[in-house]
Motif scaffolding. Structure first.
Motif, mmCIF file in Angstrom:
data_model
loop_
_atom_site.group_PDB
_atom_site.id
_atom_site.type_symbol
_atom_site.label_atom_id
_atom_site.label_comp_id
_atom_site.label_asym_id
_atom_site.label_seq_id
_atom_site.Cartn_x
_atom_site.Cartn_y
_atom_site.Cartn_z
ATOM 1 N N THR A 1 90.555 67.057 79.960
ATOM 2 C CA THR A 1 91.340 68.218 80.413
ATOM 3 C C THR A 1 92.849 67.845 80.159
ATOM 4 O O THR A 1 93.688 68.631 79.761
ATOM 5 N N TRP A 2 93.342 66.673 80.365
ATOM 6 C CA TRP A 2 94.786 66.177 80.256
ATOM 7 C C TRP A 2 95.110 65.535 78.756
ATOM 8 O O TRP A 2 96.341 65.173 78.706
ATOM 9 N N ILE A 3 94.334 65.703 77.906
ATOM 10 C CA ILE A 3 94.725 65.267 76.480
ATOM 11 C C ILE A 3 95.181 66.365 75.748
ATOM 12 O O ILE A 3 94.905 67.265 75.602
ATOM 13 N N SER A 4 96.560 66.082 75.429
ATOM 14 C CA SER A 4 97.146 67.263 74.331
ATOM 15 C C SER A 4 96.703 67.217 73.155
ATOM 16 O O SER A 4 96.162 66.098 72.685
ATOM 17 N N GLN A 5 97.014 68.435 72.442
ATOM 18 C CA GLN A 5 96.407 68.559 70.943
ATOM 19 C C GLN A 5 97.113 67.638 70.215
ATOM 20 O O GLN A 5 96.547 67.296 69.160
ATOM 21 N N GLU A 6 98.356 67.240 70.551
ATOM 22 C CA GLU A 6 99.217 66.233 69.552
ATOM 23 C C GLU A 6 98.504 64.708 69.677
ATOM 24 O O GLU A 6 98.235 64.299 68.621
ATOM 25 N N ASP A 7 97.960 64.571 70.875
ATOM 26 C CA ASP A 7 97.134 63.180 70.694
ATOM 27 C C ASP A 7 95.875 63.265 70.399
ATOM 28 O O ASP A 7 95.541 62.382 69.503
ATOM 29 N N LEU A 8 95.342 64.487 70.461
ATOM 30 C CA LEU A 8 93.943 64.409 69.607
ATOM 31 C C LEU A 8 94.219 64.488 68.139
ATOM 32 O O LEU A 8 93.290 63.601 67.402
ATOM 33 N N ASP A 9 95.191 65.141 67.664
ATOM 34 C CA ASP A 9 95.248 65.117 66.305
ATOM 35 C C ASP A 9 95.656 63.426 65.926
ATOM 36 O O ASP A 9 95.350 63.340 64.774
ATOM 37 N N LEU A 10 96.472 62.975 66.505
ATOM 38 C CA LEU A 10 96.824 61.665 66.313
ATOM 39 C C LEU A 10 95.362 60.689 66.180
ATOM 40 O O LEU A 10 95.528 59.731 65.332
ATOM 41 N N MET A 11 94.742 60.681 67.138
ATOM 42 C CA MET A 11 93.516 59.916 67.116
ATOM 43 C C MET A 11 92.586 60.154 65.925
ATOM 44 O O MET A 11 92.108 59.431 65.536
ATOM 45 N N ARG A 12 92.619 61.577 65.507
ATOM 46 C CA ARG A 12 91.823 61.963 64.375
ATOM 47 C C ARG A 12 92.269 61.426 63.136
ATOM 48 O O ARG A 12 91.432 60.880 62.283
ATOM 49 N N ASP A 13 93.600 61.675 62.832
ATOM 50 C CA ASP A 13 94.360 61.238 61.728
ATOM 51 C C ASP A 13 94.287 59.744 61.423
ATOM 52 O O ASP A 13 94.350 59.204 60.470
ATOM 53 N N SER A 14 94.345 58.832 62.496
ATOM 54 C CA SER A 14 94.176 57.642 62.361
ATOM 55 C C SER A 14 93.042 56.937 62.447
ATOM 56 O O SER A 14 92.719 55.670 62.242
ATOM 57 N N GLY A 15 91.739 57.753 62.776
ATOM 58 C CA GLY A 15 90.435 57.562 62.545
ATOM 59 C C GLY A 15 90.086 56.914 63.869
ATOM 60 O O GLY A 15 88.879 55.987 63.848
ATOM 61 N N LEU A 16 90.760 56.860 64.988
ATOM 62 C CA LEU A 16 90.242 56.475 66.382
ATOM 63 C C LEU A 16 89.756 57.411 67.210
ATOM 64 O O LEU A 16 89.641 57.329 68.567
ATOM 65 N N ALA A 17 89.550 58.658 66.644
ATOM 66 C CA ALA A 17 88.932 59.647 67.741
ATOM 67 C C ALA A 17 87.637 59.265 68.343
ATOM 68 O O ALA A 17 87.450 59.715 69.287
ATOM 69 N N HIS A 18 86.611 58.531 67.627
ATOM 70 C CA HIS A 18 85.527 58.159 68.261
ATOM 71 C C HIS A 18 85.638 57.479 69.599
ATOM 72 O O HIS A 18 84.795 57.230 70.202
ATOM 73 N N ILE A 19 86.861 56.815 69.644
ATOM 74 C CA ILE A 19 87.040 55.974 70.853
ATOM 75 C C ILE A 19 86.883 57.103 72.096
ATOM 76 O O ILE A 19 86.727 56.516 73.423
ATOM 77 N N LEU A 20 87.531 58.239 72.192
ATOM 78 C CA LEU A 20 87.638 59.338 73.068
ATOM 79 C C LEU A 20 86.271 59.704 73.695
ATOM 80 O O LEU A 20 86.187 60.174 74.835
ATOM 81 N N SER A 21 85.194 59.624 72.922
ATOM 82 C CA SER A 21 83.885 60.068 73.188
ATOM 83 C C SER A 21 83.062 59.102 73.607
ATOM 84 O O SER A 21 82.823 58.138 72.764
ATOM 85 N N VAL A 22 82.466 59.406 74.701
ATOM 86 C CA VAL A 22 81.647 58.131 75.311
ATOM 87 C C VAL A 22 80.435 58.164 74.554
ATOM 88 O O VAL A 22 79.616 58.944 74.644
ATOM 89 N N SER A 23 80.333 56.960 73.846
ATOM 90 C CA SER A 23 79.184 57.035 72.914
ATOM 91 C C SER A 23 78.790 55.433 72.729
ATOM 92 O O SER A 23 78.777 54.609 73.787
ATOM 93 N N GLY A 24 78.121 54.935 71.789
ATOM 94 C CA GLY A 24 77.702 53.742 71.427
ATOM 95 C C GLY A 24 78.766 52.600 71.644
ATOM 96 O O GLY A 24 78.348 51.457 72.306
ATOM 97 N N LEU A 25 80.075 52.821 71.248
ATOM 98 C CA LEU A 25 80.986 51.795 71.280
ATOM 99 C C LEU A 25 81.039 51.444 72.986
ATOM 100 O O LEU A 25 81.117 50.400 73.284
ATOM 101 N N HIS A 26 81.330 52.466 73.660
ATOM 102 C CA HIS A 26 81.699 52.416 74.972
ATOM 103 C C HIS A 26 80.268 51.713 75.867
ATOM 104 O O HIS A 26 80.532 50.829 76.774
ATOM 105 N N MET A 27 79.168 51.948 75.612
ATOM 106 C CA MET A 27 77.906 51.322 76.137
ATOM 107 C C MET A 27 77.839 50.053 75.862
ATOM 108 O O MET A 27 77.601 49.221 76.542
#
Length: 675
Positions: free
Chosen positions: A223-249
């Motif tokens: 809810t609190w993540i801005s579109q700018e930060d989402l784009d930043l994470m995607r463009d840098s290849g780090l977007a997978h860290i935002l989604s709770v998945s295998g890395l986090h588990m």
């Protein structure tokens, strides 16, 4: 793999198959395999029978799952309606505002048996918390159809999640007086309420930017993540860290496992009386289960939790934790429970990456133990080995997931390896452990110091992401290959990971299929469902008729076709509230108003463009439309979105519903909203 192949083939059908032939095929093939086993046939004879049986079983299980989850789907109502229901959870925000998941109790104009089980609602202002009974006035539609032929089918995903429609609120939400909810729904809302309260406390501790990302990594609330930060994470290849998945588990479960094992070993009395490794495995299982509940059990987290649980169960059973056998069991369980997962990018990428990493572990040379080596030399060697392993793991995982990322998301972060290598030590050893401890202690009021450390880790991650995203050529757009390329690439990845010996490298050219497969010519024109928007190709650019409308659909189509979206020049177009046409003869004209067009207006549109798309039904075609391609409500209701190619003076059309076929999730019509 045969079982997963059967699941995938079910979803590839263009017409819905009946259950009985699939169940009969599964029964007969399974019986044939068991009979061959009992008769003492050799493995080379029974193995093909086993693969055929698993394939048939995958078909039957996928069909059975589709029947089990079947639920009412909202119609596309012509007028706004009133919806009353319980807020189950706060969803990720959309382009038009905050969104919540509703359990509707009453929808004006719908009978109780036609009321969907779940709705996703876009609301105005701050989202109401889980457990709130609300009343809203808005536009009700079925789940959105694909933005273009062959694009990701959100309606299919919604069908298996029980999400029967979407609501776009036209006014503020108001409290509603509703009867008490069923106990299961009430329990779900209470858990989600605790999750949302924890996310709010994390944001209050760390601030909206840092805390928003920390909350997403903990509770899945974005809810609190801005579109700018989402784009930043995607463009840098780090977007997978935002989604709770295998890395986090893996990090949370592994941290708890090693911490408990170290604690048992550090207490001699306890170490002599209990098996420390198995106690740690039980603690890891508890940690994974707890994290799954706190994260809201999204599908990627569920799949990751199953995989991690298989590894810990292997420890309890005195088996090796990280093996291809364990990964196969995890994949089989996931597909048995959720056969639709085989079509999702998350499942494909996570299991491809895990298979590649397991293959890397099996092929990694064993380290020779040093004898009486100086501490400095040992430290340098260990550090060098860790760096080499980290680089190899990032490269291997990136190569394994690359075909899926290119095909599904059409974007490649060119410096993703650099960003992930920089973030990995911070995330693995500081950010995630501190976040886990802080989230666990925050309800007691003691999470502040740990959350502060986690916030520092988030800031470092954002700084690395900003640096890599700002590098020249940080993102490359790759158009989607034909549908056959991804299965070929998947087979290549499997061959490299599963085969033994040098023959495995035959799979490399197959794994590169998505990258090297020739792309067909891009369409000349794209028209969205209901004539709500359109674009035409001008070289490598796509000129969008209505740049501010359905931006997500436009972005998805242009990326899939490798085009760059551009706004039209104002002086070349004549637009009003319900239509848009070129001032001189152009490629396409639109009329998206709900009222039927008058003859004069339709004639003017036909004189202005080669292709005319009208939202309403055209009863009478004027002479000015002769030689023009005229599409109206009947065409869009039947076909959805359309792509058009011009060749030899004729138009060739590809409709999205022709690609989808007649399936349970494609029978609800198309969305009728301009949102």
């Amino acid at each position: 793999m045969a079982f997963g192949g059967g699941c995938a083939v079910y979803f590839a059908f263009r017409a819905e198959p009946p259950l009985w032939p699939l169940a009969l095929a599964a029964t007969v093939t399974a019986g044939g395999w068991m009979a061959a086993r009992r008769a003492g046939f050799e493995r080379k004879a029974t193995l093909p029978l086993l693969l055929i049986a698993c394939f048939a079983l995958g078909l039957a299980v996928a069909k059975g799952r589709a029947l089990i989850v079947e639920a009412p789907v909202a119609p596309s109502l012509a007028e706004p309606t009133v919806v009353e229901g319980w807020v189950i959870d706060v969803d990720s925000p959309g382009a038009n505002g905050a969104r919540v998941v509703l359990a509707p109790v009453w929808i004006e104009g719908l009978a109780p048996e036609a009321t969907p089980v779940r709705l996703r609602a876009t609301v105005k202002g701050e989202p109401p918390p889980p457990g709130a009974p609300i009343r809203l006035f808005g536009l009700l539609n079925p789940p959105p159809a694909p933005a273009s032929p062959g694009a990701y089918d959100f309606a299919r995903n919604a069908y298996f999640q029980g999400m029967g429609g979407v609501v776009f609120a036209l006014a503020d939400t108001r409290p509603a007086a509703l009867p008490p909810p069923p106990w299961r729904l009430e329990a779900e809302m209470k858990v989600n309420g605790l999750r949302y309260a924890l996310a709010q406390r994390i944001v209050a501790r760390l601030g909206e930017r840092t805390g928003g990302i920390a909350a997403a990594m903990t509770t899945s609330h974005e809810t609190w993540i801005s579109q700018e930060d989402l784009d930043l994470m995607r463009d840098s290849g780090l977007a997978h860290i935002l989604s709770v998945s295998g890395l986090h588990m893996a990090i949370v479960g592994g941290f708890v496992f090693f911490a408990v094992r170290l604690g048992v070993a550090a207490w001699p009395w306890l170490a002599l009386r209990v098996p420390g490794k198995k106690v740690a495995a039980v603690a890891g299982l508890v940690a994974v289960g707890t994290y799954l509940v706190v994260a809201g059990a999204p599908p990627p987290a569920e799949r990751a939790a199953i995989t991690a649980s298989i590894a810990f169960l292997a420890v309890l059973l005195d088996r090796q934790a990280i093996t291809m056998h364990g990964l196969a069991v995890a994949a089989f369980l996931v597909l048995l429970l959720q056969p639709e997962a085989v079509m999702t990018p998350g499942f494909q990428m996570s299991f491809a990456a895990t298979a590649a990493l397991v293959a890397l572990v099996e092929a990694w040379p064993k380290r020779t133990r040093e004898i009486s080596a100086p501490l400095v030399i040992v430290a340098v060697q260990r550090f060098g080995g860790w760096v080499a392993a980290a680089v190899a793991a990032s490269v291997v995982a990136g190569l394994a997931t690359g075909p899926f990322a290119m095909q599904h998301f059409n974007r490649t972060a060119m410096y993703g390896l650099v960003a992930n290598l920089g973030v990995s030590p911070v995330a693995d050893f500081i950010l995630m452990p501190a976040l886990a401890l802080g989230a666990a202690l925050e309800p007691l009021g003691f999470g502040g110091p740990f959350l502060a450390v986690a916030g520092w880790g988030v800031d470092v991650m954002l700084a690395i992401g900003r640096w890599t995203a700002d590098l020249p050529g940080a993102v490359r757009t790759v158009p989607s290959a034909p549908a056959a390329a991804l299965p070929v690439a998947f087979l290549g990845v499997l061959l490299v990971c599963l085969w033994q010996g040098r023959l495995r490298w035959i799979g490399l050219p197959l794994a590169a299929a998505v990258l090297v497969w020739p792309r067909p010519p891009a369409p000349d024109i794209w028209i969205g469902e209901g004539a709500a928007n359109a674009a035409y190709r001008d070289g490598r650019e796509a000129v969008v008729v209505r740049p501010e409308v359905r931006t997500y659909a436009v972005d998805m189509w242009t990326r899939r076709r490798g085009l760059e979206a551009q706004a039209p020049t104002p002086e070349g177009w004549a637009c009003d509230r319900t239509s848009c046409a070129p001032t001189s003869e152009g490629p396409v004209a639109l009329a998206w108003g709900r009222r039927a067009l008058g003859a004069e207006r339709l004639e003017a549109l036909c004189r202005s463009a080669e292709v005319v798309a009208v939202r309403t039904t055209v009863e009478s075609v004027p002479a000015a439309c002769d030689g023009r391609l005229l599409l109206d409500a009947i065409d869009f209701r039947r076909g959805g979105a359309v792509e058009l190619w011009r060749a030899d003076g004729q138009w060739r059309a590809l409709w999205s519903n022709a690609v989808r076929g007649d399936r349970p999730w494609s029978r609800s019509g198309v969305s009728d909203s301009d949102g």
